[in-house]
Every structure is written in structure tokens, then in C-alpha cells.
Motif scaffolding. Sequence first.
Motif, PDB file in Angstrom:
ATOM      1  N   ARG A  29       0.827  -1.214   0.000  1.00 16.32           N
ATOM      2  CA  ARG A  29       0.000   0.000   0.000  1.00 16.32           C
ATOM      3  C   ARG A  29       0.855   1.254   0.000  1.00 16.32           C
ATOM      4  N   ASN A  31       3.892   1.461  -1.078  1.00 14.25           N
ATOM      5  CA  ASN A  31       4.549   1.521  -2.382  1.00 14.25           C
ATOM      6  C   ASN A  31       3.620   2.074  -3.446  1.00 14.25           C
ATOM      7  N   SER A  32       2.340   1.770  -3.380  1.00 12.55           N
ATOM      8  CA  SER A  32       1.402   2.326  -4.364  1.00 12.55           C
ATOM      9  C   SER A  32       1.254   3.836  -4.183  1.00 12.55           C
ATOM     10  N   ASP A  35       4.307   5.288  -5.761  1.00  6.69           N
ATOM     11  CA  ASP A  35       4.171   5.207  -7.216  1.00  6.69           C
ATOM     12  C   ASP A  35       3.302   6.347  -7.733  1.00  6.69           C
ATOM     13  N   TYR A  36       2.244   6.672  -6.998  1.00  5.84           N
ATOM     14  CA  TYR A  36       1.375   7.766  -7.410  1.00  5.84           C
ATOM     15  C   TYR A  36       2.126   9.093  -7.381  1.00  5.84           C
TER      16      TYR A  36
END
Length: 96
Positions: A29, A31-32, A35-36
Motif C-alpha cells: 500500500r 509503495n502504491s 508510485d502515485y
Amino acid sequence: MITKKDLEHIAWLSRLELSEQDREKYTPRLNSVLDYFGELDTVDTESVEPTYHVLALSNVFRDDEINSPAKSLSQEEALSSAPKKQDGFFKAPRMM
């Protein structure tokens, strides 16, 4: 990319105890989210003015008036309901 070790360090800094299940759950989570932020870095913002606040705010000042129409409390009135007072001041417990 955040690893489980990074997540453990972040949790330690935040004084959070994470179970192994929490580590498995939150590592992807976080990491996402990162990434955003990486996607946001690719947006062209050269022609966009910086926004410090979404609303146009300005400070509202009043004129300083020496003889203000509002009457202040006298020292005796201010101290009249104080549970403890000493030498014309509020007395509070020591902090240290």
C-alpha cells in the motif's frame, strides 16, 4: 520502493507496533502511494503558478485604539474566581 525493513523503521519512528500480517498488508500500500507521487512528478507544471492556499486570504487587521470602548477587567475582577492566587497573580502548579 519500501521494503519490510523500511516499514519496520517507519513504524519504530512512529512508535507503532506492526504484526507480520500488518507488514505484509501495508508494504504494498505504501509503495502504491509512492508510485502515485512518481506519476505526479511527470506532470508538466511549468506554466502553473504556485498555490500556497486554495482560498484567496488576506489578513484582517483592526486599528489599535488606545481608548478602546471595551472595558477590560481589573486585576481584582480577573483574580476573583481564581482557585489560587499570590501577590496579585494567578498561582499555578510547578511544571518541573
